[in-house]
Write a protein that holds these residues in place. Structure first.
Motif, short mmCIF file in Angstrom:
data_model
loop_
_atom_site.label_atom_id
_atom_site.label_comp_id
_atom_site.label_asym_id
_atom_site.label_seq_id
_atom_site.Cartn_x
_atom_site.Cartn_y
_atom_site.Cartn_z
N LEU A 4 24.08 -25.55 -5.42
CA LEU A 4 24.84 -25.81 -4.21
C LEU A 4 25.06 -24.54 -3.41
O LEU A 4 25.03 -24.55 -2.18
CB LEU A 4 26.20 -26.43 -4.59
N MET A 5 25.26 -23.43 -4.10
CA MET A 5 25.66 -22.20 -3.44
C MET A 5 25.14 -21.01 -4.22
O MET A 5 25.08 -21.03 -5.44
CB MET A 5 27.19 -22.16 -3.36
N ARG A 6 24.79 -19.94 -3.47
CA ARG A 6 24.34 -18.69 -4.09
C ARG A 6 24.93 -17.55 -3.27
O ARG A 6 24.70 -17.46 -2.07
CB ARG A 6 22.82 -18.62 -4.06
N THR A 7 25.72 -16.69 -3.93
CA THR A 7 26.37 -15.60 -3.22
C THR A 7 26.76 -14.48 -4.17
O THR A 7 26.90 -14.70 -5.36
CB THR A 7 27.62 -16.09 -2.45
N THR A 8 26.96 -13.30 -3.61
CA THR A 8 27.48 -12.17 -4.38
C THR A 8 28.98 -11.99 -4.13
O THR A 8 29.59 -11.11 -4.69
CB THR A 8 26.77 -10.86 -3.98
N ASP A 9 29.56 -12.85 -3.30
CA ASP A 9 30.98 -12.76 -2.94
C ASP A 9 31.83 -13.58 -3.92
O ASP A 9 31.84 -14.81 -3.84
CB ASP A 9 31.18 -13.25 -1.52
N PRO A 10 32.57 -12.93 -4.80
CA PRO A 10 33.37 -13.68 -5.78
C PRO A 10 34.50 -14.49 -5.14
O PRO A 10 34.91 -15.51 -5.67
CB PRO A 10 33.92 -12.60 -6.71
N THR A 11 34.99 -14.06 -3.98
CA THR A 11 36.05 -14.83 -3.32
C THR A 11 35.51 -16.12 -2.74
O THR A 11 36.19 -17.14 -2.75
CB THR A 11 36.75 -14.01 -2.22
N ALA A 12 34.28 -16.11 -2.25
CA ALA A 12 33.65 -17.33 -1.74
C ALA A 12 33.42 -18.32 -2.87
O ALA A 12 33.62 -19.53 -2.69
CB ALA A 12 32.33 -17.00 -1.03
N ILE A 13 33.04 -17.82 -4.03
CA ILE A 13 32.83 -18.68 -5.20
C ILE A 13 34.16 -19.33 -5.59
O ILE A 13 34.22 -20.54 -5.82
CB ILE A 13 32.28 -17.86 -6.39
N ALA A 14 35.21 -18.53 -5.66
CA ALA A 14 36.53 -19.06 -6.06
C ALA A 14 37.02 -20.10 -5.05
O ALA A 14 37.56 -21.15 -5.44
CB ALA A 14 37.53 -17.92 -6.18
N PHE A 15 36.85 -19.84 -3.76
CA PHE A 15 37.28 -20.77 -2.72
C PHE A 15 36.50 -22.08 -2.82
O PHE A 15 37.07 -23.17 -2.78
CB PHE A 15 37.12 -20.14 -1.35
N ALA A 16 35.19 -21.98 -2.98
CA ALA A 16 34.35 -23.17 -3.09
C ALA A 16 34.72 -23.99 -4.32
O ALA A 16 34.82 -25.22 -4.25
CB ALA A 16 32.87 -22.78 -3.14
N LYS A 17 34.95 -23.32 -5.45
CA LYS A 17 35.33 -24.03 -6.66
C LYS A 17 36.66 -24.75 -6.49
O LYS A 17 36.82 -25.88 -6.93
CB LYS A 17 35.40 -23.06 -7.84
N ALA A 18 37.61 -24.11 -5.82
CA ALA A 18 38.92 -24.73 -5.58
C ALA A 18 38.79 -25.94 -4.68
O ALA A 18 39.39 -26.99 -4.94
CB ALA A 18 39.88 -23.71 -4.97
N LEU A 19 38.00 -25.83 -3.61
CA LEU A 19 37.79 -26.96 -2.70
C LEU A 19 37.17 -28.14 -3.44
O LEU A 19 37.62 -29.28 -3.30
CB LEU A 19 36.86 -26.56 -1.55
N LEU A 20 36.13 -27.87 -4.20
CA LEU A 20 35.39 -28.94 -4.87
C LEU A 20 36.19 -29.57 -6.00
O LEU A 20 36.18 -30.79 -6.16
CB LEU A 20 34.05 -28.41 -5.37
N SER A 21 36.91 -28.77 -6.75
CA SER A 21 37.72 -29.35 -7.83
C SER A 21 38.86 -30.19 -7.25
O SER A 21 39.24 -31.20 -7.84
CB SER A 21 38.25 -28.27 -8.77
N GLY A 22 39.36 -29.79 -6.08
CA GLY A 22 40.37 -30.59 -5.41
C GLY A 22 39.86 -31.95 -4.97
O GLY A 22 40.63 -32.90 -4.81
N GLU A 23 38.56 -32.06 -4.79
CA GLU A 23 37.92 -33.32 -4.41
C GLU A 23 37.37 -34.08 -5.63
O GLU A 23 36.70 -35.09 -5.47
CB GLU A 23 36.79 -33.06 -3.42
N GLY A 24 37.60 -33.53 -6.81
CA GLY A 24 37.15 -34.20 -8.03
C GLY A 24 35.69 -33.99 -8.36
O GLY A 24 35.11 -34.77 -9.12
N ILE A 25 35.09 -32.94 -7.80
CA ILE A 25 33.68 -32.65 -8.06
C ILE A 25 33.62 -31.54 -9.11
O ILE A 25 34.17 -30.46 -8.93
CB ILE A 25 32.95 -32.23 -6.78
#
Length: 71
Positions: A4-25
């Motif tokens: 889904l995503m590829r990045t070297t930015d750990p904050t972007a990873i954390a934000f994306a994980k929070a968004l997706l887990s909030g949606e039950g993914i």
């Protein structure tokens, strides 16, 4: 699993994980421990993976929240 995503930015990873887990993914992060190989300088990207069935919805959620997926 599909990338889904590829990045070297750990904050972007954390934000994306929070968004997706909030949606039950469920999200699986790959390449977390590559810092041992690269010397912790952050040049190797991390990848977020989701189930094939969730990919379309997950990509839409990240796009709607202006998260750069690296693709």
């Amino acid at each position: 699993m599909k990338e889904l995503m590829r990045t070297t930015d750990p904050t972007a990873i954390a934000f994306a994980k929070a968004l997706l887990s909030g949606e039950g993914i469920e999200v699986f992060e790959l390449d977390v421990h590559t810092s041992v190989l690269e010397g912790s300088i952050g040049i190797l990207p991390r990848r977020l993976m989701v189930a094939q069935r969730d990919h379309f919805r997950a990509a839409a959620i990240l796009r709607d929240n202006d998260v750069d997926t690296g693709h």
